[in-house]
Design a protein around this motif. Structure first.
Motif, PDB file in Angstrom:
ATOM      1  N   ALA A 273       0.919  -1.150  -0.087  1.00 52.80           N
ATOM      2  CA  ALA A 273      -0.175  -0.103  -0.088  1.00 52.80           C
ATOM      3  C   ALA A 273       0.977   1.268   0.006  1.00 52.80           C
ATOM      4  CB  ALA A 273      -0.903  -0.052   1.155  1.00 52.80           C
ATOM      5  N   GLU A 274       2.139   1.121   0.794  1.00 54.15           N
ATOM      6  CA  GLU A 274       2.974   2.305   0.880  1.00 54.15           C
ATOM      7  C   GLU A 274       3.476   2.503  -0.515  1.00 54.15           C
ATOM      8  OE1 GLU A 274       6.861   3.320   3.185  1.00 54.15           O
ATOM      9  OE2 GLU A 274       5.324   2.380   4.258  1.00 54.15           O
TER      10      GLU A 274
ATOM     11  N   LEU B 101      -9.051  -3.568  -9.986  1.00 49.32           N
ATOM     12  CA  LEU B 101      -9.767  -4.902 -10.095  1.00 49.32           C
ATOM     13  C   LEU B 101      -8.957  -5.735  -9.015  1.00 49.32           C
ATOM     14  CD1 LEU B 101     -11.137  -7.074 -11.417  1.00 49.32           C
ATOM     15  CD2 LEU B 101      -9.391  -7.217 -13.023  1.00 49.32           C
ATOM     16  N   ASP B 102      -9.598  -6.148  -8.056  1.00 49.94           N
ATOM     17  CA  ASP B 102      -9.029  -6.735  -7.021  1.00 49.94           C
ATOM     18  C   ASP B 102      -9.292  -8.277  -7.248  1.00 49.94           C
ATOM     19  OD1 ASP B 102      -8.048  -7.755  -4.495  1.00 49.94           O
ATOM     20  OD2 ASP B 102      -9.597  -7.058  -3.384  1.00 49.94           O
TER      21      ASP B 102
ATOM     22  N   TRP C  40      -7.276  -0.668   2.263  1.00 45.95           N
ATOM     23  CA  TRP C  40      -6.248   0.256   1.881  1.00 45.95           C
ATOM     24  C   TRP C  40      -6.638   0.634   0.336  1.00 45.95           C
ATOM     25  CZ3 TRP C  40      -3.582  -1.704  -2.158  1.00 45.95           C
ATOM     26  CH2 TRP C  40      -3.033  -3.199  -1.941  1.00 45.95           C
ATOM     27  N   ALA C  41      -6.930  -0.082  -0.620  1.00 44.97           N
ATOM     28  CA  ALA C  41      -6.976  -0.034  -1.964  1.00 44.97           C
ATOM     29  C   ALA C  41      -8.019   1.088  -2.375  1.00 44.97           C
ATOM     30  CB  ALA C  41      -7.308  -1.165  -2.681  1.00 44.97           C
ATOM     31  N   THR C  42      -9.003   1.088  -1.589  1.00 45.52           N
ATOM     32  CA  THR C  42      -9.978   2.175  -2.140  1.00 45.52           C
ATOM     33  C   THR C  42      -9.458   3.559  -1.874  1.00 45.52           C
ATOM     34  OG1 THR C  42     -11.260   2.196   0.180  1.00 45.52           O
ATOM     35  CG2 THR C  42     -11.946   0.728  -1.700  1.00 45.52           C
ATOM     36  N   ARG C  43      -8.568   3.822  -1.114  1.00 41.89           N
ATOM     37  CA  ARG C  43      -7.807   5.119  -0.949  1.00 41.89           C
ATOM     38  C   ARG C  43      -6.954   5.467  -2.006  1.00 41.89           C
ATOM     39  NH1 ARG C  43      -6.131   2.651   4.079  1.00 41.89           N
ATOM     40  NH2 ARG C  43      -3.781   2.902   3.431  1.00 41.89           N
TER      41      ARG C  43
ATOM     42  N   ALA D  25     -14.625   7.249 -10.075  1.00 41.37           N
ATOM     43  CA  ALA D  25     -13.506   5.931 -10.048  1.00 41.37           C
ATOM     44  C   ALA D  25     -14.329   4.756  -9.422  1.00 41.37           C
ATOM     45  CB  ALA D  25     -12.329   6.223  -9.227  1.00 41.37           C
ATOM     46  N   LYS D  26     -13.904   3.449  -9.687  1.00 44.76           N
ATOM     47  CA  LYS D  26     -14.613   2.182  -9.144  1.00 44.76           C
ATOM     48  C   LYS D  26     -13.461   1.398  -8.685  1.00 44.76           C
ATOM     49  CE  LYS D  26     -18.151   2.876 -12.837  1.00 44.76           C
ATOM     50  NZ  LYS D  26     -17.359   4.261 -13.485  1.00 44.76           N
ATOM     51  N   TYR D  27     -13.929   0.779  -7.555  1.00 44.68           N
ATOM     52  CA  TYR D  27     -13.069  -0.546  -7.133  1.00 44.68           C
ATOM     53  C   TYR D  27     -14.127  -1.654  -7.187  1.00 44.68           C
ATOM     54  CZ  TYR D  27     -11.357  -3.707  -3.286  1.00 44.68           C
ATOM     55  OH  TYR D  27     -11.445  -4.833  -2.683  1.00 44.68           O
ATOM     56  N   VAL D  28     -13.426  -2.849  -7.917  1.00 44.03           N
ATOM     57  CA  VAL D  28     -14.157  -3.811  -8.443  1.00 44.03           C
ATOM     58  C   VAL D  28     -13.537  -4.941  -7.915  1.00 44.03           C
ATOM     59  CG1 VAL D  28     -15.012  -5.411 -10.300  1.00 44.03           C
ATOM     60  CG2 VAL D  28     -15.028  -2.919 -10.546  1.00 44.03           C
TER      61      VAL D  28
END
Length: 416
Positions: free
Chosen positions: A257-258, A270-271, A280-283, A291-294
């Motif tokens: 993440a860092e 895309l996770d 942490w990814a949505t940040r 923007a989209k988190y899938v």
């Protein structure tokens, strides 16, 4: 095997049909059902580890029963992590409901169950309403998890789940693509809002990118002009860069993440990993920009297995609602789950990209049909670098070539 006997019945007719259809342009074919009753397949009779896999030649052949059915002689199949999960019973509650809506009140049993979601093969029979395929056509498809799988000589699907195989690929290569292609299309297009026209210069992050869905998604996005960043282990960097990844983050080399937070923010994530990734990814997404988190890792099937269909679905729905509401109100980010969706037309698009050299098959391991348990053991090792493929039947083209070569050698010896 039954394939030898059945193909004897179809080969002559298929050749005649193909010539006639190519002249007329009409592909509405209905052939008589096979007189054979059984086929060779790998099945499970209960859920468990690799020991539950059993080979049999007594599985009924899936005949054409409806107007839009297509019967396929399977040449090659490939395994996905879903096959491991299904072997252990994952998703059985919801999948059995899809197989038989009355399963909640009757004594329905899904066994013997055939695993395998991918296939490449040859059409041997079509329903009277089929307009896109004819016997003799080489096709590929991804089989929905509620249907009997591809670790068998024959499968029957609807024509809407099937597509013409890329001409540039062998059956072994082609079998590595359909399930991950349909899954990636569902995630990136249906949930992520991306397409060929809208992806140019979009920044996309793929977590867990060295597996089947990841390696396909990299290539699809690059064909569409996106900028692709991926996470994977250091020993997979060469693979993902070779497929077109612009930036690679090694998750074994410190806080991933860092490392990602030092980069420009993303339009789509895309996770493929799940777990605490979304914390942490949505940040990392661009705020208030659509923007989209899938994620492909949702608790729906797990919840229905442990809580039942009604309570499990309700609990999963509330979880999705709460996370989506939290993300959209806090940062304007869309939070979405994605699932495999059968889609023949999507495979048509993939086939064109493959034949244009935009997408390559990524086959990590290949096993003969007699070694399906060993193929599952390979998949269980994890850290995939592409797909594990099973050769269900020898490629007729290669077989004919070998026979021709052998006869030629025999003739030469006789002449000498």
């Amino acid at each position: 095997m039954a394939s030898v006997r059945l193909l004897c019945l179809f080969n002559g007719r298929a050749a005649g049909w193909s010539k006639t259809l190519s002249r007329t342009g009409c592909r509405n074919v209905c052939s008589s059902p096979s007189r054979l009753q059984s086929m060779s397949a790998w099945v499970i009779d209960q859920y468990g580890s690799s020991g539950v896999l059993r080979h049999t030649e007594e599985i009924p052949i899936p005949t054409v029963n409806f107007a839009h059915d297509v019967m396929i002689n399977v040449s090659a199949a490939s395994l996905n992590p879903l096959d491991l999960n299904m072997r252990g019973g994952y998703g059985a509650t919801l999948l059995n409901l899809r197989r038989d809506p009355l399963s909640v009140v009757n004594s329905f049993s899904e066994f013997p169950l055939i695993l395998g979601r991918d296939l490449s093969g040859v059409v041997v029979d079509c329903g009277s309403g089929v307009t896109h395929f004819a016997p003799g056509d080489e096709v590929w498809a991804a089989i929905p998890p509620w249907k009997q799988g591809s670790l068998a000589e024959y499968v029957t699907l609807t024509e809407y789940e099937v597509s013409c195989k890329p001409k540039s690929l062998s059956h072994i290569e082609a079998a590595s693509i359909p399930y991950v292609a349909n899954t990636a299309f569902s995630a990136l297009v249906n949930a992520g809002g991306l397409c060929r026209e809208s992806s140019l210069n979009k920044r996309v992050l793929i977590t867990g990118a060295s597996g089947g869905v990841g390696t396909f998604s990299i290539q699809l996005l690059k064909a569409w002009g996106a900028h692709v960043t991926v996470t994977c282990s250091q020993n997979a960097e060469g693979l993902v860069r070779g497929l077109g990844a612009d930036e690679v983050v090694d998750y074994t080399a410190g806080d991933v993440a860092e490392q990602l937070e030092m980069m420009e923010r993303f339009d789509v994530i895309l996770d493929n990993v799940g777990g605490d990734t979304e914390e942490w990814a949505t940040r990392l997404l661009k705020p208030w920009s659509g923007a989209k988190y899938v994620t492909l890792v949702s608790p729906l099937l797990l919840n229905t297995d442990s809580m039942g269909v009604l309570d499990g679905s309700l609990h999963a729905g509330l979880t999705l609602h709460n996370k989506a509401f939290q993300n959209i109100t806090c940062s304007g980010v869309f939070y979405r789950w994605a699932f495999y969706t059968p889609d023949g037309p999507a495979l048509d698009e993939v086939s064109r990209l493959v034949d244009a050299g935009k997408i390559l098959p990524v086959v990590e391991a290949q096993f003969p049909f007699s070694q399906v348990p060993q193929a599952f053991q390979k998949l269980e090792q994890g850290h995939a670098r592409g797909k594990t493929v099973v050769e269900v039947a020898e490629d007729a083209k290669y077989t004919e070539a070998a026979e021709f070569e052998q006869k030629a050698q025999e003739t030469t010896l006789q002449q000498n």
